[in-house]
Each structure stands twice: as C-alpha cells, then as structure tokens.
Design a protein around this motif. Sequence first.
Motif, PDB file in Angstrom:
ATOM      1  N   LEU A  39       1.878 -20.001   0.765  1.00 14.71           N
ATOM      2  CA  LEU A  39       1.901 -18.827   0.378  1.00 14.71           C
ATOM      3  C   LEU A  39       0.766 -17.986   1.094  1.00 14.71           C
ATOM      4  CD1 LEU A  39       2.969 -19.092  -3.318  1.00 14.71           C
ATOM      5  CD2 LEU A  39       4.466 -18.300  -1.104  1.00 14.71           C
ATOM      6  N   PRO A  40       0.902 -16.847   1.443  1.00 12.70           N
ATOM      7  CA  PRO A  40      -0.140 -15.815   1.860  1.00 12.70           C
ATOM      8  C   PRO A  40      -1.338 -15.546   0.819  1.00 12.70           C
ATOM      9  CG  PRO A  40       1.736 -14.472   1.499  1.00 12.70           C
ATOM     10  CD  PRO A  40       2.242 -15.835   1.377  1.00 12.70           C
ATOM     11  N   ASP A  41      -2.557 -15.425   1.174  1.00 10.83           N
ATOM     12  CA  ASP A  41      -3.625 -15.236   0.242  1.00 10.83           C
ATOM     13  C   ASP A  41      -3.208 -13.980  -0.600  1.00 10.83           C
ATOM     14  OD1 ASP A  41      -5.357 -17.277   0.400  1.00 10.83           O
ATOM     15  OD2 ASP A  41      -6.142 -16.452   2.172  1.00 10.83           O
ATOM     16  N   GLN A  42      -3.781 -13.919  -1.749  1.00  9.06           N
ATOM     17  CA  GLN A  42      -3.927 -12.896  -2.592  1.00  9.06           C
ATOM     18  C   GLN A  42      -5.293 -12.169  -2.485  1.00  9.06           C
ATOM     19  OE1 GLN A  42      -2.484 -13.416  -6.632  1.00  9.06           O
ATOM     20  NE2 GLN A  42      -0.702 -14.635  -5.613  1.00  9.06           N
ATOM     21  N   GLY A  43      -5.479 -10.764  -2.597  1.00  9.72           N
ATOM     22  CA  GLY A  43      -6.752 -10.361  -2.469  1.00  9.72           C
ATOM     23  C   GLY A  43      -7.050  -8.888  -2.788  1.00  9.72           C
ATOM     24  N   ILE A  44      -8.125  -8.446  -2.387  1.00  9.52           N
ATOM     25  CA  ILE A  44      -8.274  -7.046  -2.491  1.00  9.52           C
ATOM     26  C   ILE A  44      -8.993  -6.429  -1.109  1.00  9.52           C
ATOM     27  CG2 ILE A  44      -9.882  -5.099  -3.843  1.00  9.52           C
ATOM     28  CD1 ILE A  44      -9.211  -6.949  -6.092  1.00  9.52           C
ATOM     29  N   VAL A  45      -8.775  -5.041  -0.960  1.00  9.71           N
ATOM     30  CA  VAL A  45      -9.633  -4.381   0.108  1.00  9.71           C
ATOM     31  C   VAL A  45     -10.231  -3.316  -0.592  1.00  9.71           C
ATOM     32  CG1 VAL A  45      -9.470  -2.802   2.377  1.00  9.71           C
ATOM     33  CG2 VAL A  45      -8.109  -4.769   2.383  1.00  9.71           C
TER      34      VAL A  45
ATOM     35  N   LEU B 247      -0.907  -2.961   2.014  1.00  8.10           N
ATOM     36  CA  LEU B 247      -1.531  -2.501   0.634  1.00  8.10           C
ATOM     37  C   LEU B 247      -0.698  -2.080  -0.283  1.00  8.10           C
ATOM     38  CD1 LEU B 247      -4.736  -0.964   2.474  1.00  8.10           C
ATOM     39  CD2 LEU B 247      -4.455  -3.152   1.706  1.00  8.10           C
ATOM     40  N   ALA B 248      -1.152  -2.111  -1.457  1.00  8.82           N
ATOM     41  CA  ALA B 248      -0.214  -1.643  -2.722  1.00  8.82           C
ATOM     42  C   ALA B 248      -0.164  -0.013  -2.659  1.00  8.82           C
ATOM     43  CB  ALA B 248      -0.696  -2.098  -3.950  1.00  8.82           C
ATOM     44  N   ASP B 249       0.969   0.472  -3.133  1.00  9.15           N
ATOM     45  CA  ASP B 249       0.864   1.883  -3.591  1.00  9.15           C
ATOM     46  C   ASP B 249       0.854   2.805  -2.190  1.00  9.15           C
ATOM     47  OD1 ASP B 249       1.067   1.390  -6.288  1.00  9.15           O
ATOM     48  OD2 ASP B 249      -1.253   1.193  -6.418  1.00  9.15           O
ATOM     49  N   GLY B 250       1.122   2.410  -0.922  1.00  9.19           N
ATOM     50  CA  GLY B 250       1.048   3.011   0.263  1.00  9.19           C
ATOM     51  C   GLY B 250      -0.179   3.722   0.684  1.00  9.19           C
ATOM     52  N   ILE B 251      -1.244   2.849   0.442  1.00  8.18           N
ATOM     53  CA  ILE B 251      -2.707   3.525   0.339  1.00  8.18           C
ATOM     54  C   ILE B 251      -3.110   3.474   1.882  1.00  8.18           C
ATOM     55  CG2 ILE B 251      -5.348   3.038   0.163  1.00  8.18           C
ATOM     56  CD1 ILE B 251      -4.437   2.553  -2.916  1.00  8.18           C
ATOM     57  N   GLU B 252      -3.765   4.519   2.198  1.00 12.26           N
ATOM     58  CA  GLU B 252      -4.291   4.515   3.683  1.00 12.26           C
ATOM     59  C   GLU B 252      -5.663   4.223   3.701  1.00 12.26           C
ATOM     60  OE1 GLU B 252      -3.503   6.934   7.802  1.00 12.26           O
ATOM     61  OE2 GLU B 252      -2.485   7.496   5.947  1.00 12.26           O
ATOM     62  N   VAL B 253      -6.121   3.500   4.553  1.00  5.25           N
ATOM     63  CA  VAL B 253      -7.834   3.075   4.440  1.00  5.25           C
ATOM     64  C   VAL B 253      -8.374   3.578   5.875  1.00  5.25           C
ATOM     65  CG1 VAL B 253      -9.354   1.186   4.116  1.00  5.25           C
ATOM     66  CG2 VAL B 253      -7.351   1.350   2.675  1.00  5.25           C
ATOM     67  N   THR B 254      -9.496   4.074   5.628  1.00  7.24           N
ATOM     68  CA  THR B 254     -10.277   4.412   6.931  1.00  7.24           C
ATOM     69  C   THR B 254     -11.670   3.997   6.966  1.00  7.24           C
ATOM     70  OG1 THR B 254     -10.690   6.513   6.452  1.00  7.24           O
ATOM     71  CG2 THR B 254      -8.939   6.237   7.719  1.00  7.24           C
ATOM     72  N   GLY B 255     -12.343   3.701   7.867  1.00 10.88           N
ATOM     73  CA  GLY B 255     -13.816   3.412   7.958  1.00 10.88           C
ATOM     74  C   GLY B 255     -14.194   1.852   7.511  1.00 10.88           C
ATOM     75  N   GLU B 256     -15.220   1.935   6.888  1.00 10.91           N
ATOM     76  CA  GLU B 256     -16.003   0.523   6.654  1.00 10.91           C
ATOM     77  C   GLU B 256     -15.118   0.055   5.276  1.00 10.91           C
ATOM     78  OE1 GLU B 256     -17.780  -1.041   8.852  1.00 10.91           O
ATOM     79  OE2 GLU B 256     -17.240   0.819   9.939  1.00 10.91           O
TER      80      GLU B 256
ATOM     81  N   VAL C 125      -3.921  -6.319  -2.057  1.00 13.12           N
ATOM     82  CA  VAL C 125      -3.234  -6.838  -0.549  1.00 13.12           C
ATOM     83  C   VAL C 125      -1.910  -7.487  -0.977  1.00 13.12           C
ATOM     84  CG1 VAL C 125      -3.172  -8.547   1.330  1.00 13.12           C
ATOM     85  CG2 VAL C 125      -5.394  -7.197   0.590  1.00 13.12           C
ATOM     86  N   THR C 126      -0.876  -6.787  -0.636  1.00 10.22           N
ATOM     87  CA  THR C 126       0.578  -7.371  -1.186  1.00 10.22           C
ATOM     88  C   THR C 126       1.062  -8.157   0.004  1.00 10.22           C
ATOM     89  OG1 THR C 126       1.471  -5.384  -0.234  1.00 10.22           O
ATOM     90  CG2 THR C 126       0.933  -5.238  -2.548  1.00 10.22           C
ATOM     91  N   GLY C 127       0.771  -8.311   1.092  1.00  6.52           N
ATOM     92  CA  GLY C 127       1.068  -9.180   2.178  1.00  6.52           C
ATOM     93  C   GLY C 127       0.440  -9.042   3.487  1.00  6.52           C
ATOM     94  N   PHE C 128       1.438  -9.665   4.658  1.00  2.00           N
ATOM     95  CA  PHE C 128       0.522  -9.298   5.788  1.00  2.00           C
ATOM     96  C   PHE C 128       1.772  -9.366   7.031  1.00  2.00           C
ATOM     97  CE2 PHE C 128      -2.108 -11.772   3.401  1.00  2.00           C
ATOM     98  CZ  PHE C 128      -3.464 -11.136   3.553  1.00  2.00           C
ATOM     99  N   SER C 129       1.470  -8.588   8.034  1.00  2.60           N
ATOM    100  CA  SER C 129       2.729  -8.327   8.983  1.00  2.60           C
ATOM    101  C   SER C 129       1.988  -8.659  10.225  1.00  2.60           C
ATOM    102  CB  SER C 129       3.011  -6.949   8.869  1.00  2.60           C
ATOM    103  OG  SER C 129       3.973  -6.486   9.946  1.00  2.60           O
ATOM    104  N   GLU C 130       2.699  -9.522  11.141  1.00  3.81           N
ATOM    105  CA  GLU C 130       2.093  -9.882  12.349  1.00  3.81           C
ATOM    106  C   GLU C 130       2.931  -9.148  13.578  1.00  3.81           C
ATOM    107  OE1 GLU C 130       1.522 -13.450  15.707  1.00  3.81           O
ATOM    108  OE2 GLU C 130       2.057 -13.891  13.671  1.00  3.81           O
TER     109      GLU C 130
END
Length: 239
Positions: free
Chosen positions: A42-48, A71-80, A57-62
């Motif tokens: 199974l893919p790892d579980q985790g947090i950004v 990412l959960a809740d449709g969140i958009e992340v930028t920067g560091e 982190v809800t999954g991965f896409s290649e």
Amino acid sequence: MTRLFCQDHPDTLRLDATALKTRPGAVLLSQHPFYPGGGGQLPDQGIVRWHGGEASVTGFSEEGGAIWALLADGIEVTGEVQAEVDPLFRQLMRELHTDLHVLNALVFRDFDGALVTGVQMNADGTARIDFDLPDADNDRLRALEPELNDVIAQDLAVQTHHLSLTAAHAEKGLLRSRSVTPPPSSEGLIRIIEIVGLDRQACGGTHLASTGASRPVKILKIENKGRYNRRMRIGLQGV
C-alpha cells in the motif's frame, strides 16, 4: 522508473521540499520520502506541512514519470513545505513485506521453485501471497509457520543491491513473480532485496533492516484459488 528516495533511505521519514508544480488537491514536490505503492504494498500515509497549515496525503498519481502527492480537501500548496511519512504505517508495511519475502523463500525452497502469482498487504496487519502450487499439501504449507518465525527471531540482515537487467535474468530464482517484474531504474538496474543467508529476489518495496524488527507472524489461512493458485494469508501477532 525513477529510483525512489524511500528505497535507499526507508528510515528517513521527513524531508523539506519545494512545491515545483501545484493544483487543487495535488502537488509535485522537489523531493519526498513517500512510497507511492506498488508490488502489493500500500502507498504510504503522511502529511504535507507548510507555514500556517497542513494536509493529509491521500494517495499518489504518476504523470509522465513524476509522482504527484494527492492532498485532502482539494488544498493547493505553494512554496516551501515539509513532507512526513506516518511512521507506524511505514513500519507495518516494512514488516509485512519483509515477512512475505521470508515466506516466499521457504516456499520457493520446499516446493520446487514455486512462483508468486499475486501479493497484497493490508492496513490491518494482514497480507496474502498467492503461489502457483496446484498440487501442494496445505498441511505442509501450514507447517512452515515455526520456521518462518525462527527466521524472524534470528534477526538476519536485510540488504539492498542493484543488478543490470541482464544479470538479474541470468541469476536463477531472482525473479519470482510469474507475471510481474519490478521495472528497471532509469540506469537500467533491477533492485534486489537480500535476506542474508536465506534469500535474494527482485523487489521495489520498503523493507526492514533486519528480520528481527518484525513481530512474530501467524499463518491465518490457506485457500485454493482456481485450478493452480494457492493463497496463504498471514498476520502480524499483536496487531
């Protein structure tokens, strides 16, 4: 296939990174410690995390050879950002995957080089492995449990090597799956997991540093699946 950071550094569970590309609910990071899933693991579980917030982190896409974190809740992340693996879940997958290699080694040895036809690890601490074993005695398979746990207790070292595709095909018993072979890296190398003194086989997943880091294992059930497949279900004791 791109060589994953987690394959070489399975104990490093947190990395600082930059969001290279982003869209709602997904981010492409400059680096990350996650195993994206595959080979029955199974893919790892985790947090950004980022300044002022975090998202699961809800999954991965290649996509085009690049691995996006979803990412959960449709969140958009930028920067560091900081990417962190759930340590308990990673440990669970490492135990199950290493224990399946031990079981695979014993079946391969005692049942005329039987090949694997399927594998699945589960979040509840159980796993199953299917073998091409049309005529096997189920009682003989169940009788492997004491030796399986003996190997775990011996605390055998687990090492990683890399071989060329040609060399991997030339070494008998290295490629154990009837239908699937781990894809070579961009350098044309196949990743080999060695349990020292017991087994060598190609694999792309995350593993323990030694067998003794696993809890004991119980063989839960043996099933006939179709004309040829024999399914063995195992579970970590105490989970």
